[in-house]
Design a protein around this motif. Sequence first.
Motif, short mmCIF file in Angstrom:
data_model
loop_
_atom_site.label_atom_id
_atom_site.label_comp_id
_atom_site.label_asym_id
_atom_site.label_seq_id
_atom_site.Cartn_x
_atom_site.Cartn_y
_atom_site.Cartn_z
N VAL A 62 0.43 -1.48 0.12
CA VAL A 62 0.10 -0.13 0.20
C VAL A 62 1.05 1.04 -0.13
O VAL A 62 0.83 2.10 -1.20
N ALA A 63 1.55 0.88 0.14
CA ALA A 63 2.74 2.39 0.51
C ALA A 63 3.78 2.61 -0.72
O ALA A 63 4.07 3.88 -0.84
N GLY A 209 -4.22 14.84 -8.75
CA GLY A 209 -4.03 14.21 -7.61
C GLY A 209 -5.12 13.22 -6.97
O GLY A 209 -5.96 14.33 -6.64
N VAL A 210 -4.62 12.11 -6.50
CA VAL A 210 -5.80 11.28 -5.57
C VAL A 210 -4.85 11.31 -4.63
O VAL A 210 -3.96 10.49 -4.59
N THR A 211 -6.16 10.66 -3.19
CA THR A 211 -5.67 9.95 -1.70
C THR A 211 -6.56 9.21 -1.98
O THR A 211 -7.66 9.55 -1.74
N THR A 212 -6.25 7.62 -1.29
CA THR A 212 -7.53 6.63 -1.34
C THR A 212 -7.47 5.93 0.44
O THR A 212 -6.86 6.01 0.97
N VAL A 213 -8.88 5.34 0.49
CA VAL A 213 -9.05 4.96 1.48
C VAL A 213 -9.75 3.46 1.50
O VAL A 213 -10.98 3.85 0.44
N THR A 214 -9.79 2.40 2.08
CA THR A 214 -9.65 1.05 1.82
C THR A 214 -10.80 1.00 3.09
O THR A 214 -10.02 0.71 4.30
N ARG A 215 -12.34 0.86 2.44
CA ARG A 215 -12.75 0.13 3.92
C ARG A 215 -13.72 -1.41 4.45
O ARG A 215 -13.11 -1.89 2.77
N MET A 438 11.18 9.48 -9.57
CA MET A 438 10.68 9.45 -9.32
C MET A 438 9.51 7.84 -9.30
O MET A 438 9.07 7.52 -8.64
N VAL A 439 9.08 8.32 -10.43
CA VAL A 439 7.98 7.77 -11.18
C VAL A 439 8.95 6.60 -11.58
O VAL A 439 7.94 5.43 -11.09
N ALA A 440 9.81 6.56 -11.99
CA ALA A 440 10.68 5.12 -12.50
C ALA A 440 10.93 3.88 -11.32
O ALA A 440 11.31 3.43 -10.68
N GLN A 441 11.22 5.55 -10.28
CA GLN A 441 11.73 4.72 -8.97
C GLN A 441 10.49 3.54 -8.43
O GLN A 441 11.21 2.40 -7.89
N THR A 442 9.71 4.38 -7.51
CA THR A 442 8.53 4.38 -6.88
C THR A 442 7.81 2.75 -8.29
O THR A 442 7.77 1.80 -7.63
N THR A 443 8.23 2.83 -9.22
CA THR A 443 7.03 1.80 -10.47
C THR A 443 7.98 1.24 -10.00
O THR A 443 7.83 -0.54 -10.16
N GLN A 444 9.11 1.14 -10.66
CA GLN A 444 10.46 0.05 -10.39
C GLN A 444 10.18 -1.08 -8.88
O GLN A 444 10.26 -2.06 -8.46
N ALA A 445 9.93 -0.16 -7.94
CA ALA A 445 10.65 -0.86 -6.19
C ALA A 445 9.20 -1.20 -6.42
O ALA A 445 9.06 -2.31 -5.70
N LEU A 446 7.85 -1.17 -6.86
CA LEU A 446 6.73 -1.44 -6.61
C LEU A 446 6.65 -2.66 -7.43
O LEU A 446 5.99 -4.18 -6.97
N SER A 447 7.28 -2.73 -9.13
CA SER A 447 7.53 -4.25 -9.29
C SER A 447 8.03 -5.16 -8.67
O SER A 447 7.47 -5.87 -8.76
N ASN A 448 9.17 -4.83 -7.96
CA ASN A 448 9.80 -5.55 -7.56
C ASN A 448 9.65 -5.91 -6.07
O ASN A 448 9.67 -7.80 -5.84
N ALA A 449 8.50 -5.48 -5.78
CA ALA A 449 7.43 -5.60 -3.94
C ALA A 449 6.83 -6.82 -4.70
O ALA A 449 6.22 -7.82 -3.96
N THR A 450 5.45 -6.24 -5.43
CA THR A 450 4.69 -6.54 -5.66
C THR A 450 4.32 -7.53 -7.10
O THR A 450 3.21 -8.37 -7.59
#
Length: 490
Positions: A62-63, A209-215, A438-450
Amino acid sequence: MTLTNASIIAGQSLGTISSQISVVSRNISNAGRPGVNAKYSQIATAPNGSAEFLGVGRMANVALFRSMLSATAAQGSAAQISDALDQIDRALNLSNPAQSRSPASMITRLTTALQNYSAAPDNETAAELALAAARDVVASLNDATKTNQGIRRQADEDIASSVKDVNDILAKFSALNREIVEGTAAGADITDQLDQRDALLTQLSNEIGVTTVTRPNNDMVIYTDSGVTLFETTPRSVTFQPTPTLTAGVEGAAVYIDGVQVTGADSPLALKSGAINGFAQVRDVTAPQFQKQLDEIARGLVAAFAETDQTGGGGAPLPGLFTYPGAPGAPGSMLIPGLAGQITINANVDPDKGGVVSRLRDGGISGNPDYVYNKSGGAAYSERLLQLVNAPSTQQGFDPGAGLGASGSLNAIAAGSIGWLGAQRAQAEKNVTYQDAMVAQTTQALSNATGVNLDDQMSQMLALENSYQASAKLLETINAMFDTLFAAVR
């Protein structure tokens, strides 16, 4: 353990392993596909000690996903501002100082042409060259205004297109979210739908720009990065009315979400990122500010080259070489919106419009004989030309709303405008470079994690195949023992 229990456990193990193999095969087939998270088997120990397949889970972080959405939105905003500034740069050819078409460069060339004319005031060719340089100054301001206002109109159209995309995405999100909530409540496999929902969120974050909350039941609520509800059970309406006649001094309409204004200086909850925010910044802030500077340069030109009453009668200054439609006289120090697009060469000095180019030397361009400088009509008269040479460097008042100071020379104001534009462009490029990273790094980090790791999945497949063979062999052995037991009983 009885043979019957052993047989049951072995059979259940085969079923569980088969389901696990199916999940791994599904991962392998999705390897390399962006936005697809790895799936895993949810296994528990049954009361009889066997491994029981409960369903399919989905790798998630999620983070990291939130960080990627934030970076995507920031990139979407920065890219629009940078693109607009790049268009202005190309239109004025600012990257090539020797061939620059900026007002500052054109004014410098005009000064040089006037100097040459003052050295040979009886030279008609020198006069025509000076007039041609003045035309280039006018063309530079006219063209810059045309480009700038074109950028504003395009940004307005892009806002409309982006708003439509947001509403389309929200409609798809609504249907998918409902399917996820119902599937979760029913215990169905909704992992693919969760992937699809995340993909829609990524698309949405590029626009806004968005933020989300999961119920509970994986129900999701979406807010803008400024706190306005964008989706809760049903999508909120995003509205915008384009402005077809968007000219200098005319403000564009705001974007509203469920009746709440989210763009513009008056917005209580203005968007902070996303393409819509970027387009709004270009249309409402960056381009209008540059237009004010162009208009002040144009007003400064008219004022600097204005003619004064030579009789001592105290007549008000009148437009000379430069003028604009309906000009009542030389302008004061107040901004005139859109002047840079209207400024023109005075027809009385333009031979193409029936004027006399020597009036540049003699004065009286305004058509009033009281404003003639060369009373004798001598061909060697150069005093007025020398005044015009110094005009761009003479101090005068400027509207501080242009952001270039309340006073200064025309040369300083024109150079300051290009400096401002260069600083804006440099900062925009810096922002884009940073956000791209930042997009490249977060996308790669997310891909590595999930994401799906093909090597890992192939290793799992090999281990599961070995387990399947072992369970099958165990079941075969148990069946053989049953056959031997039954034979002995007979």
